[in-house]
Motif scaffolding. Sequence first.
Motif, PDB file in Angstrom:
ATOM      1  N   ASP A  82      11.738 -15.305   2.234  1.00  0.00           N
ATOM      2  CA  ASP A  82      12.985 -14.694   2.674  1.00  0.00           C
ATOM      3  C   ASP A  82      14.020 -15.803   2.761  1.00  0.00           C
ATOM      4  OD1 ASP A  82      12.038 -12.058   3.008  1.00  0.00           O
ATOM      5  OD2 ASP A  82      11.209 -12.562   4.964  1.00  0.00           O
ATOM      6  N   ASP A 130      18.266  -1.903  -3.401  1.00  0.00           N
ATOM      7  CA  ASP A 130      17.776  -1.549  -2.077  1.00  0.00           C
ATOM      8  C   ASP A 130      16.300  -1.204  -2.227  1.00  0.00           C
ATOM      9  OD1 ASP A 130      17.119   0.615   0.052  1.00  0.00           O
ATOM     10  OD2 ASP A 130      18.951  -0.342   0.778  1.00  0.00           O
ATOM     11  N   ILE A 131      15.491  -1.597  -1.270  1.00  0.00           N
ATOM     12  CA  ILE A 131      14.040  -1.353  -1.375  1.00  0.00           C
ATOM     13  C   ILE A 131      13.744   0.126  -1.570  1.00  0.00           C
ATOM     14  CG2 ILE A 131      11.885  -1.485  -0.089  1.00  0.00           C
ATOM     15  CD1 ILE A 131      12.403  -4.247   0.056  1.00  0.00           C
ATOM     16  N   SER A 132      14.522   0.997  -0.933  1.00  0.00           N
ATOM     17  CA  SER A 132      14.268   2.437  -1.057  1.00  0.00           C
ATOM     18  C   SER A 132      14.462   2.932  -2.484  1.00  0.00           C
ATOM     19  CB  SER A 132      15.159   3.234  -0.098  1.00  0.00           C
ATOM     20  OG  SER A 132      16.522   3.056  -0.434  1.00  0.00           O
ATOM     21  N   LYS A 181       6.690  -5.707  -5.029  1.00  0.00           N
ATOM     22  CA  LYS A 181       7.343  -4.519  -4.481  1.00  0.00           C
ATOM     23  C   LYS A 181       6.645  -4.042  -3.209  1.00  0.00           C
ATOM     24  CE  LYS A 181       7.192  -0.349  -6.486  1.00  0.00           C
ATOM     25  NZ  LYS A 181       7.522   0.773  -7.385  1.00  0.00           N
ATOM     26  N   LEU A 217       7.406  -6.389  -0.295  1.00  0.00           N
ATOM     27  CA  LEU A 217       8.769  -6.230   0.208  1.00  0.00           C
ATOM     28  C   LEU A 217       8.897  -4.951   1.033  1.00  0.00           C
ATOM     29  CD1 LEU A 217      10.906  -7.272  -2.890  1.00  0.00           C
ATOM     30  CD2 LEU A 217      10.602  -8.548  -0.749  1.00  0.00           C
ATOM     31  N   GLN A 218       8.249  -3.880   0.583  1.00  0.00           N
ATOM     32  CA  GLN A 218       8.310  -2.629   1.330  1.00  0.00           C
ATOM     33  C   GLN A 218       7.648  -2.793   2.694  1.00  0.00           C
ATOM     34  OE1 GLN A 218       6.642  -0.338  -1.895  1.00  0.00           O
ATOM     35  NE2 GLN A 218       8.575   0.725  -2.206  1.00  0.00           N
ATOM     36  N   LYS A 219       6.540  -3.520   2.777  1.00  0.00           N
ATOM     37  CA  LYS A 219       5.885  -3.779   4.067  1.00  0.00           C
ATOM     38  C   LYS A 219       6.807  -4.562   4.994  1.00  0.00           C
ATOM     39  CE  LYS A 219       1.170  -4.067   2.316  1.00  0.00           C
ATOM     40  NZ  LYS A 219       0.041  -4.981   2.089  1.00  0.00           N
ATOM     41  N   ARG A 220       7.471  -5.561   4.463  1.00  0.00           N
ATOM     42  CA  ARG A 220       8.354  -6.412   5.272  1.00  0.00           C
ATOM     43  C   ARG A 220       9.598  -5.671   5.747  1.00  0.00           C
ATOM     44  NH1 ARG A 220       8.594 -12.598   3.599  1.00  0.00           N
ATOM     45  NH2 ARG A 220       6.386 -13.000   3.375  1.00  0.00           N
ATOM     46  N   SER A 221      10.018  -4.647   5.010  1.00  0.00           N
ATOM     47  CA  SER A 221      11.267  -3.955   5.370  1.00  0.00           C
ATOM     48  C   SER A 221      11.067  -2.867   6.417  1.00  0.00           C
ATOM     49  CB  SER A 221      11.913  -3.345   4.116  1.00  0.00           C
ATOM     50  OG  SER A 221      11.167  -2.238   3.672  1.00  0.00           O
ATOM     51  N   LYS A 222       9.823  -2.501   6.693  1.00  0.00           N
ATOM     52  CA  LYS A 222       9.554  -1.459   7.685  1.00  0.00           C
ATOM     53  C   LYS A 222       9.767  -2.029   9.082  1.00  0.00           C
ATOM     54  CE  LYS A 222       6.366   1.178   4.887  1.00  0.00           C
ATOM     55  NZ  LYS A 222       5.030   1.668   4.697  1.00  0.00           N
TER      56      LYS A 222
END
Length: 87
Positions: free
Chosen positions: A30, A60-62, A77, A80-85
């Motif tokens: 990051d 955007d991750i979404s 991917k 990154l999705q795990k980190r953004s939650k």
Amino acid sequence: MVKIVGEPLVLENIYSHHGEVGHEVTFVSDVVFPPHAYVQRGPIEFCEDNGQQCLARWFDISQLDCGGLELYPNGLKSQLQKRSKPA
């Protein structure tokens, strides 16, 4: 100046290119950019070391779950999705 924050994520990738098996280890961190850096959020033009012109884009991750968009290296991917939650 770009500042690295947090611990790096280490991803291993075994791949095939022109029939040859390759192996690489990628360290992903990051980062925090200086104020106003990349505020346009448009594509960033760059050249590979062989001169090939390329574009990097912000997503955007979404948005990564629509249209089958995958990131490189493999597994980035989902990490990154795990980190953004939210925790």
